[in-house]
Structures are given as C-alpha cells and as structure tokens.
Design a protein around this motif. Sequence first.
Motif, mmCIF file in Angstrom:
data_model
loop_
_atom_site.group_PDB
_atom_site.id
_atom_site.type_symbol
_atom_site.label_atom_id
_atom_site.label_comp_id
_atom_site.label_asym_id
_atom_site.label_seq_id
_atom_site.Cartn_x
_atom_site.Cartn_y
_atom_site.Cartn_z
ATOM 1 N N ILE A 28 0.863 -1.183 0.000
ATOM 2 C CA ILE A 28 0.000 0.000 0.000
ATOM 3 C C ILE A 28 0.900 1.233 0.000
ATOM 4 O O ILE A 28 1.802 1.361 0.829
ATOM 5 N N LEU A 29 0.650 2.143 -0.920
ATOM 6 C CA LEU A 29 1.519 3.307 -1.050
ATOM 7 C C LEU A 29 1.018 4.496 -0.230
ATOM 8 O O LEU A 29 1.841 5.265 0.296
ATOM 9 N N ARG A 30 -0.304 4.640 -0.124
ATOM 10 C CA ARG A 30 -0.798 5.830 0.564
ATOM 11 C C ARG A 30 -2.124 5.548 1.272
ATOM 12 O O ARG A 30 -2.930 4.731 0.817
ATOM 13 N N GLU A 58 -1.105 10.321 4.371
ATOM 14 C CA GLU A 58 0.307 10.006 4.581
ATOM 15 C C GLU A 58 0.686 8.721 3.861
ATOM 16 O O GLU A 58 -0.168 7.950 3.433
ATOM 17 N N ARG A 59 1.988 8.538 3.755
ATOM 18 C CA ARG A 59 2.488 7.289 3.185
ATOM 19 C C ARG A 59 2.199 6.160 4.169
ATOM 20 O O ARG A 59 2.397 6.295 5.381
ATOM 21 N N PHE A 60 1.748 5.046 3.649
ATOM 22 C CA PHE A 60 1.387 3.929 4.522
ATOM 23 C C PHE A 60 2.609 3.403 5.267
ATOM 24 O O PHE A 60 2.502 2.951 6.413
ATOM 25 N N SER A 61 3.774 3.483 4.639
ATOM 26 C CA SER A 61 4.999 2.976 5.258
ATOM 27 C C SER A 61 5.409 3.777 6.491
ATOM 28 O O SER A 61 6.226 3.314 7.292
ATOM 29 N N ASN A 62 4.857 4.987 6.668
ATOM 30 C CA ASN A 62 5.202 5.815 7.825
ATOM 31 C C ASN A 62 4.371 5.485 9.061
ATOM 32 O O ASN A 62 4.621 6.013 10.148
ATOM 33 N N ILE A 63 3.376 4.622 8.904
ATOM 34 C CA ILE A 63 2.490 4.285 10.018
ATOM 35 C C ILE A 63 3.164 3.236 10.910
ATOM 36 O O ILE A 63 3.834 2.321 10.402
ATOM 37 N N PRO A 64 3.037 3.346 12.224
ATOM 38 C CA PRO A 64 3.602 2.327 13.111
ATOM 39 C C PRO A 64 3.091 0.937 12.747
ATOM 40 O O PRO A 64 1.928 0.765 12.374
ATOM 41 N N GLU A 65 3.949 -0.060 12.866
ATOM 42 C CA GLU A 65 3.628 -1.408 12.404
ATOM 43 C C GLU A 65 2.379 -1.977 13.068
ATOM 44 O O GLU A 65 1.557 -2.620 12.405
ATOM 45 N N GLU A 66 2.209 -1.757 14.384
ATOM 46 C CA GLU A 66 1.038 -2.332 15.053
ATOM 47 C C GLU A 66 -0.260 -1.714 14.543
ATOM 48 O O GLU A 66 -1.307 -2.368 14.521
#
Length: 386
Positions: free
Chosen positions: A21-23, A41-49
């Motif tokens: 997922i990109l965004r 926001e970019r999905f990769s910036n979200i905390p893993e949990e």
Amino acid sequence: MIKKEINEIKSLFDTIQECNILRLAGCYVNGEKNKVKTFNERFSNIPEEEMYKYLEIFRRTLSGTPGKNLMDAAFTQENPGDAGRSLLNRLKDSELKDEDALDVFYDKVISNYNYVGNYLILLIYQAYDVPGMTSDGIEMDDASDEVYKYILCSICPMKLTKPGLGYDDDLGEIHTMRQIFAVELPETGFLYPAFNDRSSDDGSILYSSKRSDYLQDSMLDKVLNVSITLPAKQQKEGFTEFVTEILGEDTSFETVLSIHENLNETVETKKSEAQGETVFLEKQEVKNVFEKSGVPAEKLSRFDERFDEQFSVKEGPAVKVEEKLCAENVAPLRSFEVKNANMVLRLKSRKTDIIGTRIIDGKKCLIIEMTDDLTVNGVPVERGNF
C-alpha cells in the motif's frame, strides 16, 4: 468480479510485506456530519502495530459472498462535474495526493451516507504487479502482465468504548478509564477500478456492504453514480412473489415441491461446474425449471413479462432488468419449509422424498415417513410404538 479475483486482491492484505500500500487517507466524521480530522500520509510511515489494524479493515471490506455482500456495479451516465468515475479517477491518478479531490469526495460521502453517529472514511492507493498465469492456471511469480492501480474505500463506524476501571502504568493506580471513539470493522466500501479477468476494468467497481438488505442507495447514486443488482433480500422476497403470481390460485403442494427440487438440482449442477464461484440463474434457466416442474403453458405465457417487472431496478429515469439472479438468494439449498397456523415443518433440501400428500377420510393430508431416529420433544420414540 468472481471469487478468485476478489480473493487475489484480498490476499494482498495478509502481511505488511505483501500489501505494498503506497498511501492512506482518511476523514473522521462526527454525528453532526462535521469533519473532525483528516489525514493523508504514506502507509509505510504508520507504526507497524497500526498497520495490522488497517489491514484487517481492508480484508473485511473484501469479505462476504459475491452477489450478496460483494456486488459488481456498473457506472451509469456521468453527471456534470466531478460525479462518479471522473472523481474516482482523480483520486486514483493522483495516488491520493490531490487534496481538493479528497475534500470533494469526503463532502459527497458526508452528504449522502445515511448513518447516525460517528464514522471514519478510509482510502488507500495501491499498485499491484499482477503475476502472469499459465494456461493451466498456475501463477508465475517472475512474469507480470500489468500493474493494477486501484483505490479501496472503507467506511467504518466509530463507537464509544464502554466506561470502566483500568490500571494506569505511570501512576501505578486504578482509575476510571477515559472513554474514546474506537474504529469498528467496515459497514460499506468499494474497490475501483474492478479487477475483472485479472485486469483493470474502469467501467465498474466492486461494492461492499455488510448488510445485504441495505445498500446505501444515495451513496451508490449520488457519490459513485453506479447501478447495482437488487439486494439479496429483495431477490428472495421477489422470487417468492413471482412464483406465487405465476402459479396463481391453482397452486398445488406437488408443484411447489417439484419447483423446489428442480431448482436445487439446477443449482447443484451449476455449482459443480463453477468450481467454487458464485452461481447465478439466468431467466431462461428459471423458466426451464418451471416447465420441468409441470407448470402449464398458459401460466407461463406471462413468465417473461412478469419476470422483468419483478426483477427490475431503477436507474434514474430508466429501468434496468436483472437478467440473472444469485442462486443463493432464491434457492433454499439447505432446507424446505412447510408452514401453517398450527405448525412449522423443516426438512433438509435433499430429503424432500420423505414427504408427500394423501387423501385420508376425505381430507388431504401431509404424509411424512417415520424413521428409527424419531424423537418427540427430544424423547426417542420406539418404531414399534408409532
């Protein structure tokens, strides 16, 4: 979309590594239909949990039965401005970076989504490198035919957590817990464009609804500008009305039983050929069932006309006729019910041969075969004492 295609996209949300997922964008709406919070926001910036929580929401959006909770919806004629497909394309082509398009979308949903209470609108953008497929259906990981770029929308209720006591780690004390609005699993959503024949189809979407009897008509018409099949409940009730009207006042137990048995036989045959996919019944197949069940030709003279009347959907000023029905909605595959004011009898669909009718003392009676495993109010009855 068929079940295999839905599951292929759904499987992308099984792990963080595979989802790509990109965004992620979203809007929290309160009970007064005000935007409380928007984010992008970019999905990769979200905390893993948190990622895992979102993935569960997206999986649930694509969960359900095709033709019942998951429905193909085709775009109707475009309205002026940013209606329907043009707005969705703005969102997709900008990879959810067009804030103006997001605001227009949120406003349209808020104006047309019928829900009392707080809810969260979620949108994701994803690019899926579609693996190639051999002629015998084996996926080739190293071969890609296209990149499927899509957006997925999930609309989730937000419910206030229950009041109670909890332990505060910082203070080391028991205190009243603060109530917050928690995000629940989605009630409604859609996938655009559809993934038909394992390829992007921008002429349609896959619409998701937790409630098969309530599809948010204003959302479909005013936000997405699509037409959809009749809801499952309407198909089921409509089919009962249709059978009743075709048979008329001369309806017999034997004819209704025969229709049930032949309908289920047709569905079972199609299910074995469908290899796990959802089974649909064409109008002509339903007519063939009636003919095979001994319905007289004079009663079938209005079959086509009455079918079109019963299973039609309004599309603005026009009317679209359902040419096929979801078998699960109209064919009771599990049970056969006989009911009057004094009793309710349910049989397994495949065991209708144990029931029949007979004239006894001048009265038409229902006859049921007695078996060794008979119980009365849970008490076993010996066969010799029948």
